[in-house]
Structure formats: C-alpha cells, structure tokens
Design an enzyme around this catalytic site. Structure first.
Site, PDB file in Angstrom:
ATOM      1  CD  GLN A 231     -85.266 -33.626  23.562  1.00 44.02           C
ATOM      2  OE1 GLN A 231     -86.402 -33.680  24.025  1.00 44.02           O
ATOM      3  NE2 GLN A 231     -85.028 -33.763  22.279  1.00 44.02           N
ATOM      4  CD  GLU A 281     -80.491 -24.422  16.842  1.00 44.42           C
ATOM      5  OE1 GLU A 281     -80.798 -25.626  16.771  1.00 44.42           O
ATOM      6  OE2 GLU A 281     -81.341 -23.516  16.999  1.00 44.42           O
ATOM      7  CB  CYS A 353     -90.700 -34.458  18.919  1.00 43.16           C
ATOM      8  SG  CYS A 353     -90.726 -32.900  18.023  1.00 43.16           S
TER       9      CYS A 353
END
Ligand SMILES: C[S@@+](CC[C@H](N)C(=O)[O-])C[C@H]1O[C@@H](n2cnc3c(N)ncnc32)[C@H](O)[C@@H]1O
Length: 398
Positions: A231, A281, A353
């Site tokens: 981030q 992931e 987001c």
C-alpha cells in the site's frame, strides 16, 4: 455554456443538468456556476470541461494532471464528499442507510511512498487526465520528501541522458528503491544514483545495493521487493490495519482465513489474536514474500496458499470462524459469493478500495450476512479514492 453544479458523482466529478441531460465536469465545486465546453456528447450524458484556469496552492499541474480529482476542495469538504459518495452508493445498491458514517482522516500531502513516472526524452511526469499525453513534473506534493528529492536528481539526469522510458521510486522508512527502464548506458546510471539509493534496478537487473527493502508497520516488519504490492500510504494502511486488528480482538477469533492476502500483511498483523491464520493469494511472488515475512517476524501460526481464492478455499480443511477479505477493485467473484453463502462463517471483515463493489457484494451476501458496522479511512487525500472496513455477521435464523 454556463452551468450550475448541483451534485458530485462518486468519481468526484461535478454534475450539471441542461434540458434534462446530465453533464459531468471534472474539477468543479458544488454550487459553483461555471463556464464549460462540451468535449464529449453521448446520447444519455455529456462530458464538459471548465473554460477558465483553476489554480490550487499545492500543485501547478492540477488542472490537467490525472492524479488528483478533488484537491480543489478544502479537506473538510473532501471528507464530506467521500462520506456522501459512500452513503449514496449504499442507499442505491443495498438496504442499508448509513446515516452516521465515520471517516478517519490522514495527512493531506507528502503521503505517497511509491510513484511511477513516464519518461520521454528529457521530460519526466504523469499522464494527463484520460490521455497518454505526458505532463512534465518537477515536484508532486503528494509524494514523500525523499521521493521529491530523488525526482529532482532524476530530472537533472535525464536532461543529459535522454533514453530512459520509465522510473518507479519506492521510499520505505527512509530508504529508497529506484527502478529504471530504457536504453541508457548502465554504467552512467550506476555512477549517478548508486550512492543515493539503497536499491537500484535497471531493466529488471539489480545493478547496485540490496534486492529488497523492509518497512515496519505496527511493530511488524515487511519485506518489499521490486514487484511486490505494498500500500502507498503508511499512515493510511496503519489506520486500516488497526481497525481490522481491533475487530479481530473484539470478535474473539480462532481460525481466520485472510483472502486476497498479498504479501501477508493482514495475516501476520492479526496472527497474535488467533490460533491460526490461513492466507490465499494468486501471485506467486507475493505468497513467497508472505512466507518470508512470517519467518522475519518469527510467526509460526500462519499458512499461505497460492491460487485463485474461489478455488483454493474449497480445498481447505479448516473450519474458520472469521474471514477477512481484501479484494482488488473488482470485488468478489460470483463463485466466492456463493461459497461464502454456503459456508455460513460467523464473521466477515471486508476491507475494500471500491465502495461500488463493496455495496454490490454486501447486497449479494445479504441473505446470510448482516452489515454490522462500516468505517472509512481516507488513505488517498486529494483523490476520490478511499478505503472502507465493513463488519458482516452471520444472521441468526429462527
Ligand atoms: C487489495 S490487494 C490486498 C493485499 C493485502 N491484503 C495487503 O493489504 O497488502 C488484493 C490482492 O488480491 C490478489 N488477487 C487478485 N485476484 C485474486 C484471486 N482471484 N485470488 C487470489 N488473490 C487474488 C492480488 O494479487 C492482490 O495481492
């Protein structure tokens, strides 16, 4: 044409109406009467552009640059805009009215720890809004001060060496990684930058310094490699992760699935408060980093799996009580939504987001899961972007 701005859309564009047709106009303020040109005319809406020159104190490129959208609003107005955008999205797409919505603020400038510059000849910069036209940049005040200093060096380098095409700079806890691409002489790059940066890459080759940097977040260390996702606002992510940790502590978790776990940041930060955390992931390097980060922090109760979340989750043999979701802007796949509906896990913590896909997914999960709380963090001041942390709980059925 003179129009009055009556509202904003969720991208921070102003909305005007002329003869019942909606016009979207960037970089205007609600209530403002502004003279515009129509630059695109569609059947159901038009795109307008303000005719006058708009100046903001922090940036000389503001009007043309595509990086910021709402920097002409003062910070209180920006926060109000973001809260209203989320409220409007939820009232349109869900059964929830978010009357008292909290947004956590962060510092407005010098917060970005990563930047990508495009380079053409002796000019370096960002692309203009909605085009690939390069806007040459000397200084961007959203970037942290170390990146600003390195940008000045890069600008002086390319005045003489004109064959670079791209530069990425990462600044982590006072150390810099510079990643360059182009057809320039390797030795001149090395001579110029190796004493200033800790890690220097050219055309995918490490030509000076170390291959990765580490960053401390909430007293855990994370390794950031050249291609790792991390981030871009350290203060912002710390606030988001703190919210997630607080929820995990309150919920008294045992087995947690951290879906879309990236380099394992959330898994490792919540691992102190659960018996086991399992991360999934799809990017191989990120899974490798997650495992290395667990070792770096002497954490032994995490496991990481590689693959598409909606496939891997079906193969796992645990019974999670809590699922943490942090998907990309596109949100959850239909397959995963169906699986979550059948899994009937006690708690879902959804970090998002993109409020549009968050609202869509909350609506799709609504049969089994009830929205209990939602908080916003303004991780990207001066832009329309924000992060949301929502808690959903399994509905108690009679
Ligand atoms: C918003 S990032 C979150 C990363 C991490 N939670 C963090 O805080 O740094 C979303 C992550 O989802 C991963 N991803 C995207 N689609 C996926 C999928 N279908 N299955 C698994 N991971 C996926 C991306 O590679 C990326 O690392």
């Amino acid at each position: 044409m003179l129009v009055k701005i009556i509202d904003y859309d969720h991208l921070g564009r102003g909305i005007a109406k002329v003869e019942n047709k909606v016009i979207f106009i960037s970089k205007v303020k609600m209530g403002e009467e502004v003279s515009i040109d129509i630059v695109k005319d569609k059947k159901r809406y038009s795109i307008g552009k303000r005719c006058d020159t708009l100046k903001v104190k922090y940036c000389p490129y503001y009007q043309t640059c595509g990086g910021c959208q709402i920097g002409h609003l003062n910070y209180d107005e920006q926060l109000e805009f973001k809260k209203n955008a989320v409220k409007n999205i939820f009232s349109k797409y869900t059964n929830y009215n978010l009357d008292s919505l909290e947004i956590i603020s962060t510092k407005c400038y010098n917060y970005r720890n990563k930047v990508t510059f495009h380079i053409k000849g002796d000019k370096l910069g960002y692309y203009e809004e909605e085009t690939n036209n390069l806007i040459p940049i000397d200084k961007c005040n959203l970037l942290d001060s170390d990146i600003i200093t390195l940008t000045a060096s890069l600008n002086s380098f390319i005045k003489v060496h004109k064959k670079l095409t791209k530069a990425i700079i990462k600044s982590l806890d006072g150390r810099l990684m510079l990643i360059l691409e182009g057809r320039e002489d390797k030795e001149s790059i090395k001579d110029f930058f190796s004493s200033t940066v800790s890690s220097l890459y050219y055309n995918n080759e490490l030509i000076s310094g170390v291959s990765s940097l580490t960053i401390d977040v909430l007293s855990k260390k994370f390794m950031v490699r050249k291609d790792s996702f991390f981030q871009v606002n350290k203060e912002g992510i710390s606030l988001i992760y703190k919210e997630v940790i607080n929820l995990v502590k309150e919920l008294d978790c045992n087995i947690i699935y951290d879906l879309y776990c990236g380099t394992g940041t959330i898994s490792l930060l919540v691992s102190d408060y659960a018996k086991k955390v399992i991360g999934i992931e799809v990017v191989e390097d990120a899974v490798r980093d997650a495992k290395s980060n667990a070792k770096l922090n002497n954490i032994t109760n995490t496991e990481f799996y590689l693959g598409d979340v909606s496939k891997v989750i079906k193969r796992l043999d645990y019974t999670p009580d809590t699922i943490i979701l942090d998907p990309p802007r596109s949100g959850l796949s239909k397959d995963l939504i169906e699986f979550l509906l059948s899994l009937k896990v006690k708690n879902i913590i959804y970090v998002s987001c993109n409020p549009l896909t968050l609202a869509r997914d909350i609506n799709l999960l609504d049969n089994e899961y009830e929205l209990k709380s939602i908080k916003l963090v303004d991780e990207f001041p001066n832009t329309y972007h924000l992060e949301s942390i929502a808690l959903l709980k399994l509905r108690k059925k009679k």
